[in-house]
Design a protein around this motif. Structure first.
Motif, PDB file in Angstrom:
ATOM      1  N   GLY A 567       0.826  -1.193   0.000  1.00 53.96           N
ATOM      2  CA  GLY A 567       0.000   0.000   0.000  1.00 53.96           C
ATOM      3  C   GLY A 567       0.865   1.250   0.000  1.00 53.96           C
ATOM      4  N   ILE A 568       0.532   2.205  -0.867  1.00 49.54           N
ATOM      5  CA  ILE A 568       1.338   3.418  -1.002  1.00 49.54           C
ATOM      6  C   ILE A 568       0.418   4.630  -0.963  1.00 49.54           C
ATOM      7  N   HIS A 569       0.844   5.654  -0.199  1.00 45.41           N
ATOM      8  CA  HIS A 569       0.062   6.876  -0.091  1.00 45.41           C
ATOM      9  C   HIS A 569       1.016   8.063  -0.023  1.00 45.41           C
ATOM     10  N   THR A 570       0.638   9.174  -0.634  1.00 43.28           N
ATOM     11  CA  THR A 570       1.417  10.406  -0.597  1.00 43.28           C
ATOM     12  C   THR A 570       0.641  11.449   0.181  1.00 43.28           C
ATOM     13  N   GLY A 571       1.280  12.017   1.199  1.00 42.92           N
ATOM     14  CA  GLY A 571       0.614  13.020   2.010  1.00 42.92           C
ATOM     15  C   GLY A 571       1.561  13.640   3.007  1.00 42.92           C
ATOM     16  N   LEU A 572       1.030  14.554   3.814  1.00 41.79           N
ATOM     17  CA  LEU A 572       1.830  15.280   4.798  1.00 41.79           C
ATOM     18  C   LEU A 572       2.021  14.420   6.043  1.00 41.79           C
ATOM     19  N   ASP A 591      -1.329  11.126   9.869  1.00 38.35           N
ATOM     20  CA  ASP A 591      -2.457  10.517   9.192  1.00 38.35           C
ATOM     21  C   ASP A 591      -2.045   9.853   7.886  1.00 38.35           C
ATOM     22  N   ALA A 592      -1.086  10.433   7.192  1.00 36.85           N
ATOM     23  CA  ALA A 592      -0.645   9.858   5.923  1.00 36.85           C
ATOM     24  C   ALA A 592      -0.084   8.462   6.127  1.00 36.85           C
ATOM     25  N   VAL A 593       0.607   8.245   7.256  1.00 29.18           N
ATOM     26  CA  VAL A 593       1.149   6.925   7.558  1.00 29.18           C
ATOM     27  C   VAL A 593       0.019   5.934   7.781  1.00 29.18           C
ATOM     28  N   ASN A 594      -1.003   6.359   8.504  1.00 27.68           N
ATOM     29  CA  ASN A 594      -2.141   5.483   8.760  1.00 27.68           C
ATOM     30  C   ASN A 594      -2.873   5.113   7.475  1.00 27.68           C
ATOM     31  N   VAL A 595      -3.036   6.087   6.572  1.00 28.53           N
ATOM     32  CA  VAL A 595      -3.714   5.819   5.300  1.00 28.53           C
ATOM     33  C   VAL A 595      -2.953   4.779   4.501  1.00 28.53           C
ATOM     34  N   ALA A 596      -1.613   4.920   4.456  1.00 28.99           N
ATOM     35  CA  ALA A 596      -0.805   3.955   3.702  1.00 28.99           C
ATOM     36  C   ALA A 596      -0.970   2.553   4.280  1.00 28.99           C
ATOM     37  N   ALA A 597      -1.004   2.463   5.612  1.00 34.63           N
ATOM     38  CA  ALA A 597      -1.174   1.153   6.242  1.00 34.63           C
ATOM     39  C   ALA A 597      -2.542   0.568   5.919  1.00 34.63           C
ATOM     40  N   ARG A 598      -3.585   1.412   5.914  1.00 35.78           N
ATOM     41  CA  ARG A 598      -4.935   0.919   5.612  1.00 35.78           C
ATOM     42  C   ARG A 598      -5.044   0.481   4.141  1.00 35.78           C
TER      43      ARG A 598
END
Length: 723
Positions: A567-572, A591-598
């Motif tokens: 899972g990959i997400h880009t954010g602050l 929050d960006a870390v949590n989104v990537a994990a989800r």
């Protein structure tokens, strides 16, 4: 500049100063190294033999065989003088000492007989008188040697003129000479010393002392006298250095100007010994007269009479490493003057070499301290190359002897010392960090920690990151089948192979969480296209895992294929050192870390191995992406749009993906509007998917059961740019 660097620079410059002083004192070992360097130059580019009018009449083995052992009676030497004079020799110079009466003279032999008739004794010939008469007419130069006994000094046949101050103290000192028979001294046209390099410990003859001095009178050497007599000159003109006492610069004899050292020595530029230089004395004294070839060789030449017979022990070593008769060096001295091929070591050479040591050493100290040992080494090698090339070109084209060895050795010592100091002191903290974290952090992070004084302080910075989570599917089931050591071996094999792609794509490997990997991009330093590089790393992980499964790297056989979800997400996010003062990690939170994990967890529901958020997809739209719906992520109040990463740029540009992308878009539209056409589009997508990516089969099987993921307004699909 830190205190450690300041100390390093101070020590380095002190070492450079010591090396500079050492070179200025010019100890014997450095002089020997310099001489050996110049010898090597001569071996690489010796003086060419030129057929100038200089010959050696050699009392060689053939001559001894024809006329008996040495010494010959002087009436035979008189005959040699008469024959050479008749053949047209311009000068006859003897590299032979005439310090004692001829013991082979008939008068001397008979005198030792008891009760000899004095009248008979008076009628017997005296070889010394015969030789004295023979040298009275033709231009003959006799030699004398140096002696440690007595006070005899030979007469000088030439005058000396000086330009500037008196130069009597410049040449090497002579205290006494081997006596010369009085009649010989009177009748000779010139008298010169035959000593080669007097007072020098080296067996190699590199310089020829053209003059000796007793403090009140100068004495020329044999070759110089031969050249003077051949020209009919009566005076030597000596030039000294301006405003400096007792320093010679050049010597003029007749038409020739000879550059000399401060002590009046000539640097010997040697040519290989050649047979053309020699004429055997047996050929000159042949009973039927000399041949036309012998006459042609002697006529008009400056002739040196000497010996090459091994038993007479007049063998010297040249800069070429050759053993030659001593008389050859006298002949080569005159050859150099006639050909104008000189070597010179100018007065400013020592100053230039000392300055080069100081300048090059200081530069290397600064480079090693403030840049890097590698750059300093490159500069040192460049300086070495320039010194060698400049010295060689000066030798070949200008005949200048400039020592490249002293600055090279000094630079090497300085670089070694500065590098050792940096390794032992300056880089100690960096090595500690690298040993502790080198296996876990990207090279860019290591560089920042090594070069930033407060890089290891607690705290963080808010910045945009691309965050990746990787997890092993069915790990519980796998671990239940394996022993604990086998589980560790499996994880080490898998995680090592996958994590390498994070580092290779400029990512920061944050941590291993059991069977999972957390990594991020764009910290601690900026990374261009960080979202694209994270996707590239994920695709590389997919290929690596397929290769490991195909080669049965885990030892599971065909029973179990290892799968992962990415899972990959880009954010602050906030990124920095987090933990306690004595134990902390460089990590990211937010929050960006949590989104990537989800998103990584959602890979299980969608049956696909790589999912990215809409933010990542916008920055990585050059990859082959397919919309996977807006997922309700655990802990999030709003849905998150995700995309399936089908392949790289090549796949995105393929016809097969373009066709699949079109069908997929129609499928998504049908699912969003809940029309019966979705079944037809799903079937078409399932049919096309295997030709693009085999992992899409399960993806399409599950997507139809999650039509609620596509409810609402359709999001912007960056993957549409691939069409």
């Amino acid at each position: 500049m830190t205190r450690t660097q300041f100390v390093g620079v101070t020590i380095g410059l002190a070492l450079v100063a010591a090396l500079t002083v050492l070179r200025a004192s010019d100890p014997p070992l450095l002089r020997l190294a310099r001489d050996v360097t110049f010898d090597e130059y001569q071996r690489l580019a010796p003086r060419d033999f030129e057929d100038v009018p200089v010959r050696i009449v050699d009392i060689d083995e053939a001559s001894l065989k024809a006329f008996g052992q040495w010494p010959w009676p002087r009436d035979r030497l008189a005959a040699l003088v008469d024959r050479l004079s008749e053949m047209g020799a311009s000068v006859i110079a003897f590299d032979i000492l005439f310090s004692e009466p001829d013991r082979l003279s008939p008068r001397t032999v008979v005198r030792d007989i008891p009760n000899v008739d004095k009248a008979l004794l008076g009628r017997l010939p005296d070889n010394d008188e015969i030789f004295a008469r023979s040298i009275a007419g033709p231009p003959v130069v006799l030699g004398f040697g140096l002696s440690t006994e007595g006070s005899y000094l030979p007469p000088v046949k030439a005058g000396f003129a000086f330009t500037g101050e008196s130069l009597f103290a410049a040449p090497p000192k002579i205290d006494a000479a081997t006596p010369l028979r009085p009649r010989f001294a009177i009748n000779a046209a010139g008298i010169g010393h035959i000593s080669l390099d007097p007072g020098r410990p080296s067996a190699v003859v590199r310089t020829i002392p053209l003059l000796l001095s007793d403090g009140q009178q100068l004495y020329p050497n044999l070759a110089l006298e031969a050249l003077r007599v051949a020209q009919g000159a009566s005076t030597y003109i000596l030039a000294g250095a301006p405003d400096v006492q007792d320093v010679l610069t050049e010597l003029k004899v007749g038409e020739f100007v000879i550059p000399v050292t401060a002590a009046g020595e000539l640097w010997l530029y040697v040519s290989p010994d050649r047979a053309e230089r020699y004429v055997s004395a047996s050929r000159v004294l042949a009973a039927d007269g000399p041949s036309a070839q012998t006459r042609a060789a002697i006529e008009g030449s400056i002739v040196f009479v000497g010996t090459s017979a091994a038993g007479l022990q007049d063998i010297r070593t040249t800069a070429l490493g050759h053993n030659v008769p001593g008389v050859s060096l006298h002949a080569q001295t005159v050859e150099q003057v006639l050909s104008g091929r000189f070597l010179a070591r100018p007065d400013w050479a020592d100053g230039l070499e000392i300055l080069s040591i100081a300048a090059a050493g200081s530069l290397l100290v600064l480079l090693t301290t403030f840049v890097s040992p590698a750059v300093a080494l490159a500069c040192g090698l460049l300086i070495t190359a320039l010194a060698l090339v400049a010295s060689w070109l000066a030798f070949v084209y200008m005949g200048l002897l400039l020592d490249p060895l002293a600055p090279i050795l000094a630079g090497s010592v300085t670089h070694f010392a500065a590098t050792a100091y940096r390794f032992l002191v300056t880089d100690r903290e960096r090595r500690v960090v690298r040993r502790a974290f080198g296996q876990y952090l990207s090279p860019s992070l290591l560089y920042r920690i090594e070069h930033t004084h407060d890089a290891l302080r607690l705290g963080g910075d808010d910045r945009e990151l691309t965050i990746m989570f990787v997890d092993v599917r069915n790990f519980t089931e796998i671990s239940e089948r394996l022993a604990p050591t086998e589980v560790v071996r499996f994880l080490n094999t898998l995680l090592d192979a996958l994590s390498r792609h994070v580092i290779a794509n400029e990512g920061t490997l944050d941590k291993f969480i059991g069977d999972s990997i957390m990594a991020f991009w764009n910290a601690p330093v900026d990374v261009t296209d960080h979202a694209g590089k994270a996707v590239r790393a994920a695709l590389a992980m997919r290929e690596t895992l397929a290769r490991l499964n195909d080669s049965d790297a885990f030892g599971f056989g065909d029973e179990q294929k290892v799968r992962i979800g990415v899972g990959i997400h880009t954010g602050l996010a906030c990124v920095g050192n987090m933990g306690a003062e004595m134990h902390f990690d460089y990590s990211a939170v937010g929050d960006a870390v949590n989104v990537a994990a989800r998103i990584e967890s959602a890979c299980k529901d969608l049956g696909f191995d790589i999912l990215v958020s809409e933010m990542t997809a916008k920055s990585a739209d050059h990859y082959a992406l397919l919309e996977a719906g807006a997922l309700p992520l655990r802990g999030k109040s709003t849905r998150t749009q995700v995309y399936a990463v089908v392949g790289d740029e090549a796949v995105a540009a393929s016809t097969e993906f373009a066709e699949l992308h079109g069908i997929h878009g129609q499928l998504i539209a049908a699912l969003r509007s809940r029309t019966p056409a979705s079944r037809e589009k799903l079937a078409a997508a399932k049919l096309k998917a295997p030709s693009v990516c085999t992992g899409l089969t399960d993806f399409y099987r599950r997507i139809s059961r999650r039509s609620d993921h596509f409810a609402g307004e359709p999001p912007a699909r960056p993957a549409e740019s691939a069409e």
